[in-house]
Design a protein around this motif. Structure first.
Motif, mmCIF file in Angstrom:
data_model
loop_
_atom_site.group_PDB
_atom_site.id
_atom_site.type_symbol
_atom_site.label_atom_id
_atom_site.label_comp_id
_atom_site.label_asym_id
_atom_site.label_seq_id
_atom_site.Cartn_x
_atom_site.Cartn_y
_atom_site.Cartn_z
ATOM 1 N N GLY A 1 0.780 -1.230 0.000
ATOM 2 C CA GLY A 1 0.000 0.000 0.000
ATOM 3 C C GLY A 1 0.810 1.279 0.000
ATOM 4 O O GLY A 1 0.241 2.369 -0.045
ATOM 5 N N ASN A 2 2.125 1.189 0.058
ATOM 6 C CA ASN A 2 2.975 2.388 -0.004
ATOM 7 C C ASN A 2 3.219 2.707 -1.483
ATOM 8 O O ASN A 2 4.277 2.450 -2.016
ATOM 9 N N ASN A 3 2.191 3.291 -2.107
ATOM 10 C CA ASN A 3 2.198 3.418 -3.560
ATOM 11 C C ASN A 3 2.465 4.826 -4.075
ATOM 12 O O ASN A 3 2.289 5.094 -5.248
ATOM 13 N N ARG A 4 2.889 5.715 -3.197
ATOM 14 C CA ARG A 4 3.230 7.071 -3.625
ATOM 15 C C ARG A 4 4.669 7.348 -3.224
ATOM 16 O O ARG A 4 5.203 6.748 -2.299
ATOM 17 N N PHE A 5 5.299 8.270 -3.950
ATOM 18 C CA PHE A 5 6.719 8.537 -3.754
ATOM 19 C C PHE A 5 7.034 8.841 -2.293
ATOM 20 O O PHE A 5 7.947 8.265 -1.710
ATOM 21 N N HIS A 6 6.266 9.752 -1.685
ATOM 22 C CA HIS A 6 6.552 10.146 -0.302
ATOM 23 C C HIS A 6 6.338 8.981 0.671
ATOM 24 O O HIS A 6 7.031 8.884 1.684
ATOM 25 N N ILE B 1 5.875 -2.194 -12.609
ATOM 26 C CA ILE B 1 4.951 -1.197 -12.069
ATOM 27 C C ILE B 1 4.531 -0.256 -13.186
ATOM 28 O O ILE B 1 5.187 -0.180 -14.222
ATOM 29 N N VAL B 2 3.433 0.444 -12.963
ATOM 30 C CA VAL B 2 3.039 1.546 -13.837
ATOM 31 C C VAL B 2 2.792 2.767 -12.957
ATOM 32 O O VAL B 2 2.406 2.642 -11.797
ATOM 33 N N LYS B 3 3.050 3.927 -13.538
ATOM 34 C CA LYS B 3 2.812 5.196 -12.845
ATOM 35 C C LYS B 3 1.487 5.744 -13.344
ATOM 36 O O LYS B 3 1.243 5.776 -14.544
ATOM 37 N N GLN B 4 0.634 6.146 -12.409
ATOM 38 C CA GLN B 4 -0.694 6.627 -12.781
ATOM 39 C C GLN B 4 -0.983 7.918 -12.035
ATOM 40 O O GLN B 4 -0.741 8.019 -10.831
ATOM 41 N N GLU B 5 -1.518 8.889 -12.771
ATOM 42 C CA GLU B 5 -1.902 10.151 -12.136
ATOM 43 C C GLU B 5 -3.177 9.946 -11.339
ATOM 44 O O GLU B 5 -4.077 9.217 -11.755
ATOM 45 N N ILE C 1 1.473 1.485 -9.313
ATOM 46 C CA ILE C 1 0.616 0.311 -9.229
ATOM 47 C C ILE C 1 1.378 -0.878 -9.796
ATOM 48 O O ILE C 1 2.014 -0.768 -10.856
ATOM 49 N N LEU C 2 1.315 -2.008 -9.109
ATOM 50 C CA LEU C 2 1.943 -3.219 -9.616
ATOM 51 C C LEU C 2 1.134 -3.752 -10.799
ATOM 52 O O LEU C 2 -0.094 -3.792 -10.746
ATOM 53 N N THR C 3 1.827 -4.157 -11.838
ATOM 54 C CA THR C 3 1.175 -4.841 -12.954
ATOM 55 C C THR C 3 1.004 -6.305 -12.552
ATOM 56 O O THR C 3 1.459 -6.720 -11.476
ATOM 57 N N ASN C 4 0.385 -7.096 -13.405
ATOM 58 C CA ASN C 4 0.287 -8.528 -13.103
ATOM 59 C C ASN C 4 1.683 -9.143 -12.992
ATOM 60 O O ASN C 4 1.909 -10.035 -12.173
ATOM 61 N N LYS C 5 2.616 -8.644 -13.764
ATOM 62 C CA LYS C 5 4.007 -9.106 -13.676
ATOM 63 C C LYS C 5 4.576 -8.794 -12.290
ATOM 64 O O LYS C 5 5.257 -9.622 -11.689
ATOM 65 N N GLY C 6 4.287 -7.610 -11.773
ATOM 66 C CA GLY C 6 4.737 -7.224 -10.440
ATOM 67 C C GLY C 6 4.048 -8.020 -9.345
ATOM 68 O O GLY C 6 4.678 -8.439 -8.374
ATOM 69 N N LEU C 7 2.736 -8.224 -9.499
ATOM 70 C CA LEU C 7 1.997 -9.024 -8.511
ATOM 71 C C LEU C 7 2.519 -10.456 -8.460
ATOM 72 O O LEU C 7 2.616 -11.046 -7.385
#
Length: 148
Positions: free
Chosen positions: A67-72, A99-103, A115-121
């Motif tokens: 759940g730590n999905n933001r830079f900060h 991962i992918v970066k999403q606004e 966000i983790l892609t299926n590859k990341g998951l």
């Protein structure tokens, strides 16, 4: 004329004595390039390790999965990583489609989440298994010789 390819290679930055990755141009027919291509053809394990190599990548992937999905949030979770290294590792994970970066809509300034892609998951249980293997031997499990 020699052909060149971009490669990620390790180099020593003597100013701060920290290993870092940088993109360099390497001759396609150099010994290093030929050996790398051979190893990637022999077993995909070499390709997989190349994708997740880097001091912080495994921890970044695991932190995003928690759940730590933001830079900060990642910076807070991993206080010893510099912002520059975190940014570079995130870009490399994006490049490998882990991962992918999403606004984040309707945020001012515009927020970004990873966000983790299926590859990341799919990678998360592998990282957890490697972690458990490392803990087992760090905790002093006896090492013996096994005959195959």
């Amino acid at each position: 004329m020699a052909k060149f390819r971009k490669h990620f290679v390790m180099c020593n930055n003597e100013q701060n004595c920290e290993w870092q990755k940088e993109i360099v141009m390497r001759k396609e027919n150099s010994t290093n390039s030929i050996n790398e291509q051979f190893l990637f053809q022999v077993c995909e394990l070499n390709s997989a390790i190349a994708m997740i190599s880097g001091r912080w990548k495994s921890q970044i992937v695991y932190s995003i999965s928690q759940g730590n999905n933001r830079f900060h949030l990642l910076k807070r979770e991993l206080p010893n990583i510099s912002e520059q290294v975190l940014g570079r590792q995130l870009k490399e994970l994006e490049m490998h489609a882990i991962i992918v970066k999403q606004e984040i809509p309707e945020t001012v300034p515009v927020g970004v989440e990873y966000i983790l892609t299926n590859k990341g998951l799919d990678l998360v249980p592998i990282l957890e298994s490697l972690c458990n293997w490392g803990k087992t031997y760090a905790d002093g499990k006896e090492i013996s010789i096994c005959k195959i």
